[in-house]
Design a protein around this motif. Structure first.
Motif, PDB file in Angstrom:
ATOM      1  N   GLU A  30      -0.064 -11.037 -71.987  1.00  0.00           N
ATOM      2  CA  GLU A  30      -0.137 -11.775 -73.247  1.00  0.00           C
ATOM      3  C   GLU A  30      -0.309 -13.273 -73.006  1.00  0.00           C
ATOM      4  OE1 GLU A  30       2.408 -12.308 -77.376  1.00  0.00           O
ATOM      5  OE2 GLU A  30       2.951 -10.732 -75.980  1.00  0.00           O
ATOM      6  N   ASP A  37      -9.919 -12.985 -73.058  1.00  0.00           N
ATOM      7  CA  ASP A  37     -10.840 -12.813 -74.184  1.00  0.00           C
ATOM      8  C   ASP A  37     -12.056 -13.733 -74.104  1.00  0.00           C
ATOM      9  OD1 ASP A  37      -9.566 -10.711 -75.395  1.00  0.00           O
ATOM     10  OD2 ASP A  37      -8.399 -11.963 -76.759  1.00  0.00           O
ATOM     11  N   SER A  85      -5.886  -2.447 -67.969  1.00  0.00           N
ATOM     12  CA  SER A  85      -5.509  -1.646 -69.134  1.00  0.00           C
ATOM     13  C   SER A  85      -4.463  -2.361 -69.981  1.00  0.00           C
ATOM     14  CB  SER A  85      -4.972  -0.295 -68.664  1.00  0.00           C
ATOM     15  OG  SER A  85      -4.512   0.459 -69.746  1.00  0.00           O
ATOM     16  N   THR A  86      -3.549  -3.054 -69.318  1.00  0.00           N
ATOM     17  CA  THR A  86      -2.514  -3.786 -70.047  1.00  0.00           C
ATOM     18  C   THR A  86      -3.131  -4.923 -70.849  1.00  0.00           C
ATOM     19  OG1 THR A  86      -0.859  -3.199 -68.393  1.00  0.00           O
ATOM     20  CG2 THR A  86      -0.353  -5.068 -69.821  1.00  0.00           C
ATOM     21  N   ARG A  88      -6.094  -4.960 -72.196  1.00  0.00           N
ATOM     22  CA  ARG A  88      -6.735  -4.348 -73.371  1.00  0.00           C
ATOM     23  C   ARG A  88      -5.706  -3.872 -74.384  1.00  0.00           C
ATOM     24  NH1 ARG A  88      -9.697  -2.248 -69.074  1.00  0.00           N
ATOM     25  NH2 ARG A  88      -8.622  -0.239 -69.239  1.00  0.00           N
ATOM     26  N   THR A  89      -4.629  -3.279 -73.919  1.00  0.00           N
ATOM     27  CA  THR A  89      -3.585  -2.784 -74.815  1.00  0.00           C
ATOM     28  C   THR A  89      -2.932  -3.923 -75.582  1.00  0.00           C
ATOM     29  OG1 THR A  89      -3.154  -0.895 -73.374  1.00  0.00           O
ATOM     30  CG2 THR A  89      -1.396  -1.518 -74.902  1.00  0.00           C
ATOM     31  N   ARG A  91      -4.202  -6.895 -76.208  1.00  0.00           N
ATOM     32  CA  ARG A  91      -5.193  -7.430 -77.144  1.00  0.00           C
ATOM     33  C   ARG A  91      -5.290  -6.551 -78.394  1.00  0.00           C
ATOM     34  NH1 ARG A  91     -10.626  -6.656 -74.807  1.00  0.00           N
ATOM     35  NH2 ARG A  91     -10.156  -4.589 -75.544  1.00  0.00           N
ATOM     36  N   ASP A  92      -5.366  -5.249 -78.201  1.00  0.00           N
ATOM     37  CA  ASP A  92      -5.493  -4.329 -79.338  1.00  0.00           C
ATOM     38  C   ASP A  92      -4.249  -4.342 -80.224  1.00  0.00           C
ATOM     39  OD1 ASP A  92      -7.980  -3.712 -78.336  1.00  0.00           O
ATOM     40  OD2 ASP A  92      -7.367  -1.771 -77.490  1.00  0.00           O
ATOM     41  N   ARG A  93      -3.078  -4.420 -79.622  1.00  0.00           N
ATOM     42  CA  ARG A  93      -1.837  -4.467 -80.414  1.00  0.00           C
ATOM     43  C   ARG A  93      -1.743  -5.749 -81.223  1.00  0.00           C
ATOM     44  NH1 ARG A  93       2.606  -1.947 -76.224  1.00  0.00           N
ATOM     45  NH2 ARG A  93       1.837   0.192 -76.375  1.00  0.00           N
ATOM     46  N   LYS A  95      -4.286  -7.562 -82.288  1.00  0.00           N
ATOM     47  CA  LYS A  95      -5.269  -7.453 -83.371  1.00  0.00           C
ATOM     48  C   LYS A  95      -4.742  -6.562 -84.490  1.00  0.00           C
ATOM     49  CE  LYS A  95      -9.560  -8.320 -80.875  1.00  0.00           C
ATOM     50  NZ  LYS A  95     -10.827  -7.739 -80.433  1.00  0.00           N
ATOM     51  N   LEU A  96      -4.101  -5.462 -84.126  1.00  0.00           N
ATOM     52  CA  LEU A  96      -3.549  -4.551 -85.116  1.00  0.00           C
ATOM     53  C   LEU A  96      -2.447  -5.241 -85.920  1.00  0.00           C
ATOM     54  CD1 LEU A  96      -3.468  -1.646 -86.252  1.00  0.00           C
ATOM     55  CD2 LEU A  96      -1.740  -1.149 -84.532  1.00  0.00           C
ATOM     56  N   ASN A  97      -1.574  -5.977 -85.249  1.00  0.00           N
ATOM     57  CA  ASN A  97      -0.500  -6.691 -85.940  1.00  0.00           C
ATOM     58  C   ASN A  97      -1.036  -7.783 -86.862  1.00  0.00           C
ATOM     59  OD1 ASN A  97       1.527  -5.136 -84.831  1.00  0.00           O
ATOM     60  ND2 ASN A  97       1.944  -6.568 -83.169  1.00  0.00           N
TER      61      ASN A  97
END
Length: 102
Positions: A30, A37, A85-86, A88-89, A91-93, A95-97
């Motif tokens: 994070e 990005d 993978s971490t 990407r995970t 980043r996706d979390r 964005k979702l939040n």
């Protein structure tokens, strides 16, 4: 992964290792997410993951993989893929939040 010097750490239950060490990896990812990005191509993202993995290993971190029911040191490729993978995970979390107002 676990810190160097924990003699009994290879025998800890999976959920303890998974929770504590993956949380730390997530925090590191994070903190470097803006840099990740900004990178446009896959090769440079792989280099960042490799650099992050190397820094962690130099700090005494060991990446582990489960093999035949036992925890063993993960191969370099596996450790690097885990870091990628971490990223990407995380980043996706995030964005979702952001999409849900959280």
């Amino acid at each position: 992964w676990i810190s160097k010097g924990s003699r009994s750490s290879l025998f800890w239950p999976h959920f303890v290792l998974c929770h504590l060490q993956n949380m730390r990896l997530g925090l590191i990812a994070e903190s470097q997410l803006a840099e990740y990005d900004e990178i446009a191509n896959r090769q440079d993202k792989t280099k960042l993951a490799e650099t992050t993995m190397t820094k962690m290993k130099n700090a005494g971190v060991r990446f582990l993989a489960r093999d035949s029911g036992y925890w063993e040191l993960a191969a370099e490729r596996v450790a690097r893929e885990r870091v990628s993978s971490t990223f990407r995970t995380v980043r996706d979390r995030l964005k979702l939040n952001q999409g849900t107002g959280g």
